[in-house]
Design a protein around this motif. Structure first.
Motif, mmCIF file in Angstrom:
data_model
loop_
_atom_site.group_PDB
_atom_site.id
_atom_site.type_symbol
_atom_site.label_atom_id
_atom_site.label_comp_id
_atom_site.label_asym_id
_atom_site.label_seq_id
_atom_site.Cartn_x
_atom_site.Cartn_y
_atom_site.Cartn_z
ATOM 1 N N PHE A 35 0.547 -1.111 0.049
ATOM 2 C CA PHE A 35 -0.508 0.038 -0.049
ATOM 3 C C PHE A 35 1.139 1.527 0.405
ATOM 4 O O PHE A 35 2.126 0.906 0.574
ATOM 5 N N ARG A 36 0.485 2.100 -0.835
ATOM 6 C CA ARG A 36 0.984 3.850 -0.894
ATOM 7 C C ARG A 36 1.328 3.910 0.651
ATOM 8 O O ARG A 36 0.124 3.972 1.551
ATOM 9 N N LYS A 37 2.487 4.590 1.241
ATOM 10 C CA LYS A 37 2.825 5.533 2.485
ATOM 11 C C LYS A 37 1.737 6.338 2.776
ATOM 12 O O LYS A 37 1.903 6.636 4.386
ATOM 13 N N SER A 38 1.160 7.489 2.255
ATOM 14 C CA SER A 38 -0.188 7.510 2.722
ATOM 15 C C SER A 38 -0.873 6.830 3.314
ATOM 16 O O SER A 38 -1.744 7.755 4.370
ATOM 17 N N SER A 39 -1.703 5.562 2.465
ATOM 18 C CA SER A 39 -2.614 4.838 2.784
ATOM 19 C C SER A 39 -2.030 4.420 4.127
ATOM 20 O O SER A 39 -2.910 4.236 5.728
ATOM 21 N N ILE A 40 -0.375 3.727 4.107
ATOM 22 C CA ILE A 40 -0.464 3.493 5.699
ATOM 23 C C ILE A 40 -0.322 4.877 6.713
ATOM 24 O O ILE A 40 -0.934 4.326 8.052
ATOM 25 N N SER A 41 0.383 5.924 6.040
ATOM 26 C CA SER A 41 0.496 6.582 7.302
ATOM 27 C C SER A 41 -0.973 7.145 8.217
ATOM 28 O O SER A 41 -1.271 7.142 9.079
ATOM 29 N N ILE A 42 -2.009 6.836 7.206
ATOM 30 C CA ILE A 42 -3.333 7.000 7.808
ATOM 31 C C ILE A 42 -4.064 6.179 8.692
ATOM 32 O O ILE A 42 -4.689 6.195 9.410
ATOM 33 N N ALA A 43 -3.433 5.054 8.011
ATOM 34 C CA ALA A 43 -4.057 3.770 9.316
ATOM 35 C C ALA A 43 -3.536 3.708 10.625
ATOM 36 O O ALA A 43 -3.654 3.212 11.443
ATOM 37 N N MET A 44 -1.780 3.864 10.325
ATOM 38 C CA MET A 44 -0.701 4.516 11.492
ATOM 39 C C MET A 44 -1.458 5.097 12.620
ATOM 40 O O MET A 44 -1.429 5.047 13.835
ATOM 41 N N LYS A 45 -2.141 6.356 11.668
ATOM 42 C CA LYS A 45 -2.609 7.047 12.760
ATOM 43 C C LYS A 45 -3.691 6.906 13.565
ATOM 44 O O LYS A 45 -4.155 7.159 14.617
ATOM 45 N N ASN A 46 -4.769 6.124 12.562
ATOM 46 C CA ASN A 46 -5.659 5.845 13.323
ATOM 47 C C ASN A 46 -5.709 4.178 14.369
ATOM 48 O O ASN A 46 -6.192 4.281 15.068
ATOM 49 N N LEU A 47 -4.655 3.293 14.185
ATOM 50 C CA LEU A 47 -4.455 2.337 15.511
ATOM 51 C C LEU A 47 -3.801 2.824 15.952
ATOM 52 O O LEU A 47 -4.288 2.653 17.224
#
Length: 122
Positions: A35-47
């Motif tokens: 997955f794109r880094k931008s998607s991962i960044s959002i996911a990590m913030k949510n986690l």
């Protein structure tokens, strides 16, 4: 607090990566999942907001106790189901893909029954 399927996948990825690397960063999760880094960044913030991970000032990602519990459960399901399907003669890629889908939806009762059956018939 229950995790979504995508959250479970990210937590499992963090667990797997933490077994392979001294530290886990968002770029590692991105490379692992595709997955794109931008998607991962959002996911990590949510986690992080849900209390499943912590992120150090250096950007290192660590599972919290609740994150580790979920990640370990999903990883065990993935391993057991994948290996079972392969032993049944399913192609490895298909077995892994199917296990990845099933690991999120199978009940604890059914999974434990499968695990018990596999163990007693090994």
């Amino acid at each position: 607090m229950a995790a979504t399927e995508s959250a479970e996948n990210y937590l499992e990825a963090i667990l797997v990566l933490s077994q392979e690397k001294p530290v886990v960063r968002s770029v590692d999760v991105s490379n692992h999942t595709g997955f794109r880094k931008s998607s991962i960044s959002i996911a990590m913030k949510n986690l992080k907001a849900e209390g499943f991970i912590t992120i150090s000032p250096e950007g290192y990602i660590y599972l919290t106790d609740s994150g580790m519990k979920i990640a370990s459960m999903i990883y065990e399901r993935h391993q057991v189901l994948s290996q079972w399907f392969i032993r049944l003669g399913v192609d490895e890629k298909t077995a892994v893909d199917d296990a990845c889908r099933i690991e999120h939806d199978i009940s604890e009762e059914s999974f434990e029954a499968i695990k018990k059956y596999i163990t007693s018939h090994s």
